[in-house]
Scaffold this motif. Sequence first.
Motif, PDB file in Angstrom:
ATOM      1  N   ALA A 354      38.746  40.558  45.934  1.00 47.05           N
ATOM      2  CA  ALA A 354      39.638  39.669  45.196  1.00 47.05           C
ATOM      3  C   ALA A 354      39.570  38.257  45.752  1.00 47.05           C
ATOM      4  N   TRP A 355      39.320  37.303  44.873  1.00 47.65           N
ATOM      5  CA  TRP A 355      39.407  35.905  45.224  1.00 47.65           C
ATOM      6  C   TRP A 355      40.696  35.396  44.591  1.00 47.65           C
ATOM      7  N   LYS A 356      41.654  34.964  45.406  1.00 44.85           N
ATOM      8  CA  LYS A 356      42.933  34.499  44.884  1.00 44.85           C
ATOM      9  C   LYS A 356      43.020  32.985  45.021  1.00 44.85           C
ATOM     10  N   THR A 357      43.375  32.350  43.928  1.00 46.10           N
ATOM     11  CA  THR A 357      43.475  30.894  43.930  1.00 46.10           C
ATOM     12  C   THR A 357      44.752  30.443  44.613  1.00 46.10           C
ATOM     13  N   THR A 358      44.864  29.127  44.815  1.00 43.97           N
ATOM     14  CA  THR A 358      46.087  28.602  45.422  1.00 43.97           C
ATOM     15  C   THR A 358      47.294  28.822  44.518  1.00 43.97           C
ATOM     16  N   ALA A 359      47.041  29.038  43.223  1.00 47.75           N
ATOM     17  CA  ALA A 359      48.126  29.319  42.293  1.00 47.75           C
ATOM     18  C   ALA A 359      48.417  30.809  42.189  1.00 47.75           C
ATOM     19  N   GLY A 360      47.697  31.637  42.964  1.00 43.58           N
ATOM     20  CA  GLY A 360      47.939  33.070  42.954  1.00 43.58           C
ATOM     21  C   GLY A 360      47.143  33.838  41.936  1.00 43.58           C
ATOM     22  N   GLU A 361      46.314  33.173  41.145  1.00 40.53           N
ATOM     23  CA  GLU A 361      45.486  33.862  40.161  1.00 40.53           C
ATOM     24  C   GLU A 361      44.347  34.577  40.854  1.00 40.53           C
ATOM     25  N   ARG A 362      44.044  35.769  40.368  1.00 43.96           N
ATOM     26  CA  ARG A 362      42.940  36.522  40.943  1.00 43.96           C
ATOM     27  C   ARG A 362      41.679  36.310  40.125  1.00 43.96           C
ATOM     28  N   ARG A 363      40.579  36.032  40.815  1.00 41.86           N
ATOM     29  CA  ARG A 363      39.285  35.859  40.169  1.00 41.86           C
ATOM     30  C   ARG A 363      38.265  36.753  40.855  1.00 41.86           C
ATOM     31  N   TRP A 364      37.204  37.054  40.123  1.00 41.67           N
ATOM     32  CA  TRP A 364      36.093  37.750  40.756  1.00 41.67           C
ATOM     33  C   TRP A 364      35.380  36.782  41.682  1.00 41.67           C
ATOM     34  N   PRO A 365      35.043  37.188  42.899  1.00 42.73           N
ATOM     35  CA  PRO A 365      34.183  36.359  43.732  1.00 42.73           C
ATOM     36  C   PRO A 365      32.773  36.349  43.152  1.00 42.73           C
ATOM     37  N   PHE A 366      31.936  35.445  43.641  1.00 40.06           N
ATOM     38  CA  PHE A 366      30.575  35.384  43.104  1.00 40.06           C
ATOM     39  C   PHE A 366      29.794  36.636  43.461  1.00 40.06           C
ATOM     40  N   TYR A 367      29.886  37.046  44.728  1.00 37.16           N
ATOM     41  CA  TYR A 367      29.231  38.277  45.153  1.00 37.16           C
ATOM     42  C   TYR A 367      30.143  39.435  44.769  1.00 37.16           C
ATOM     43  N   THR A 368      30.065  39.841  43.548  1.00 33.87           N
ATOM     44  CA  THR A 368      31.039  40.789  43.035  1.00 33.87           C
ATOM     45  C   THR A 368      30.512  42.214  43.049  1.00 33.87           C
ATOM     46  N   HIS A 369      31.429  43.146  42.956  1.00 32.92           N
ATOM     47  CA  HIS A 369      31.085  44.553  42.771  1.00 32.92           C
ATOM     48  C   HIS A 369      31.156  44.921  41.296  1.00 32.92           C
ATOM     49  N   SER A 370      30.879  43.968  40.450  1.00 30.34           N
ATOM     50  CA  SER A 370      30.902  44.201  39.016  1.00 30.34           C
ATOM     51  C   SER A 370      32.252  44.724  38.580  1.00 30.34           C
ATOM     52  N   ASP A 371      32.253  45.725  37.722  1.00 25.95           N
ATOM     53  CA  ASP A 371      33.504  46.198  37.131  1.00 25.95           C
ATOM     54  C   ASP A 371      34.053  47.420  37.857  1.00 25.95           C
ATOM     55  N   HIS A 372      33.610  47.672  39.062  1.00 27.49           N
ATOM     56  CA  HIS A 372      34.000  48.897  39.736  1.00 27.49           C
ATOM     57  C   HIS A 372      35.136  48.670  40.735  1.00 27.49           C
ATOM     58  N   TYR A 373      36.045  49.627  40.777  1.00 29.44           N
ATOM     59  CA  TYR A 373      37.141  49.645  41.725  1.00 29.44           C
ATOM     60  C   TYR A 373      37.030  50.906  42.577  1.00 29.44           C
ATOM     61  N   GLY A 374      37.288  50.755  43.839  1.00 26.61           N
ATOM     62  CA  GLY A 374      37.279  51.910  44.720  1.00 26.61           C
ATOM     63  C   GLY A 374      38.632  52.580  44.800  1.00 26.61           C
ATOM     64  N   ARG A 375      38.666  53.752  45.448  1.00 23.45           N
ATOM     65  CA  ARG A 375      39.906  54.487  45.664  1.00 23.45           C
ATOM     66  C   ARG A 375      39.990  54.930  47.107  1.00 23.45           C
ATOM     67  N   TRP A 376      41.177  54.884  47.622  1.00 28.45           N
ATOM     68  CA  TRP A 376      41.483  55.400  48.948  1.00 28.45           C
ATOM     69  C   TRP A 376      42.633  56.378  48.817  1.00 28.45           C
ATOM     70  N   ILE A 377      42.515  57.523  49.484  1.00 28.18           N
ATOM     71  CA  ILE A 377      43.601  58.499  49.485  1.00 28.18           C
ATOM     72  C   ILE A 377      43.780  59.035  50.901  1.00 28.18           C
ATOM     73  N   ARG A 378      45.017  59.237  51.281  1.00 28.93           N
ATOM     74  CA  ARG A 378      45.339  59.824  52.588  1.00 28.93           C
ATOM     75  C   ARG A 378      46.271  61.002  52.337  1.00 28.93           C
ATOM     76  N   VAL A 379      45.899  62.151  52.876  1.00 30.14           N
ATOM     77  CA  VAL A 379      46.655  63.375  52.612  1.00 30.14           C
ATOM     78  C   VAL A 379      46.996  64.046  53.930  1.00 30.14           C
ATOM     79  N   LYS A 380      48.203  64.547  54.014  1.00 33.02           N
ATOM     80  CA  LYS A 380      48.630  65.321  55.170  1.00 33.02           C
ATOM     81  C   LYS A 380      48.796  66.782  54.746  1.00 33.02           C
ATOM     82  N   PRO A 381      47.980  67.672  55.288  1.00 34.32           N
ATOM     83  CA  PRO A 381      48.093  69.089  54.878  1.00 34.32           C
ATOM     84  C   PRO A 381      49.330  69.752  55.478  1.00 34.32           C
ATOM     85  N   GLY A 382      49.850  70.726  54.764  1.00 33.91           N
ATOM     86  CA  GLY A 382      51.057  71.420  55.232  1.00 33.91           C
ATOM     87  C   GLY A 382      50.763  72.658  56.052  1.00 33.91           C
ATOM     88  N   CYS A 383      49.617  72.720  56.653  1.00 32.68           N
ATOM     89  CA  CYS A 383      49.293  73.867  57.496  1.00 32.68           C
ATOM     90  C   CYS A 383      48.510  73.409  58.722  1.00 32.68           C
TER      91      CYS A 383
END
Length: 383
Positions: A354-383
Amino acid sequence: MKTHKNQGSHRLLPALVALMFGGQAWAYDPYYSNNPTAWYNEVAEDEYFNPSLTPGWQLNETCGDTGYFSVVSYNIFHNVPFVYDFGDEMEQSLGKVTKCADVVLYQEAWDYDDIIQDGPKQNMASRGFNMLTPSGYYCDDTWGGIENDCSGLMMFYKSGTTLVKELTLQPFTDVNGADVHKEKGVWGAIFAKAGKYYYVFDTHFTYGNKGHLEGDAASDASRISNMKQSLAYIRNQVNANQAGYPPSLVLFGGDFNSDFTSASSYSRGYQLLVQAAAQTYFYEPYAYSMMNAVLGGYETPGFQSNWMGGAVDTGPNGMATGAKADYDTVLVGKPGAFGECAPIEIAYSGWAPAWKTTAGERRWPFYTHSDHYGRWIRVKPGC
């Protein structure tokens, strides 16, 4: 390595003088704030990704570690050929989100030759990660056909998380459209951490002629078949190994080309699970929201990443326009479905550069990951 450009060099002079005399490194110029491409053209690659020079560059969040198991999944979309020094992009877009991830899953990592020589192998190794690729599916086509007969899947796992067993890649038997020449499939490994066993699977479903379960009959049929085959594969692998390695959790991540969202109980992703008779085996994001999952700092309550377009991607990939976006997802096995226990705490987040402007707008940086978003998940097992 990219060198400095001459255009607009007067804008850098105050910063360079300040650096020489030990002053402020960079005043966040409103012009460059709104023109990330101009900033890219002006400075060296390592400076472009240096958040001390560009405070608008948004870093990804970190996660807690003790008692949890965390997975990051991201479709890198050919970024190794586009980003010749991938370590810089890894540092800024993946650096914090992978800081304490136990396992990092990639898809579309087709040019393995560049990955090995230029990163992220070296970059991840510096953080204590080890690389894992499907045995016998090494993608190094000297003639440029980097996608041919290759899964594009790879994993990194950190020191302290032990690789117990790598599982064999299972290619899909139903692939159509643009994906017919690729080795689409499902793949996994068993990891151990703090005396518990975790089964982690990585995949990239068919895109075909039209992605995201949008009504193209052949493409949708391929994705449904991919999910059915993945479920059968996961069940078989767990059944074959659970006597020696009883699973605490089963996690299935990747790019499913069918959008999951916690804002809807019947998203396209959930429809895919239903049509493959897999909904009784996996929790998905809507279920996480019903389980009081902890949202990451860059996530909205609907479990969609915090930006859905609005600016044209002007970088080398040039695909992220309007509301187009492609989300990875990590599914968690339901208690008992694979012999595992119930998760007692889930945290979940989407992220992207994320490239955020001084006005808070988000823009794609030049070196972009195209249209893809990653995911992170953290899970605590109950056993």
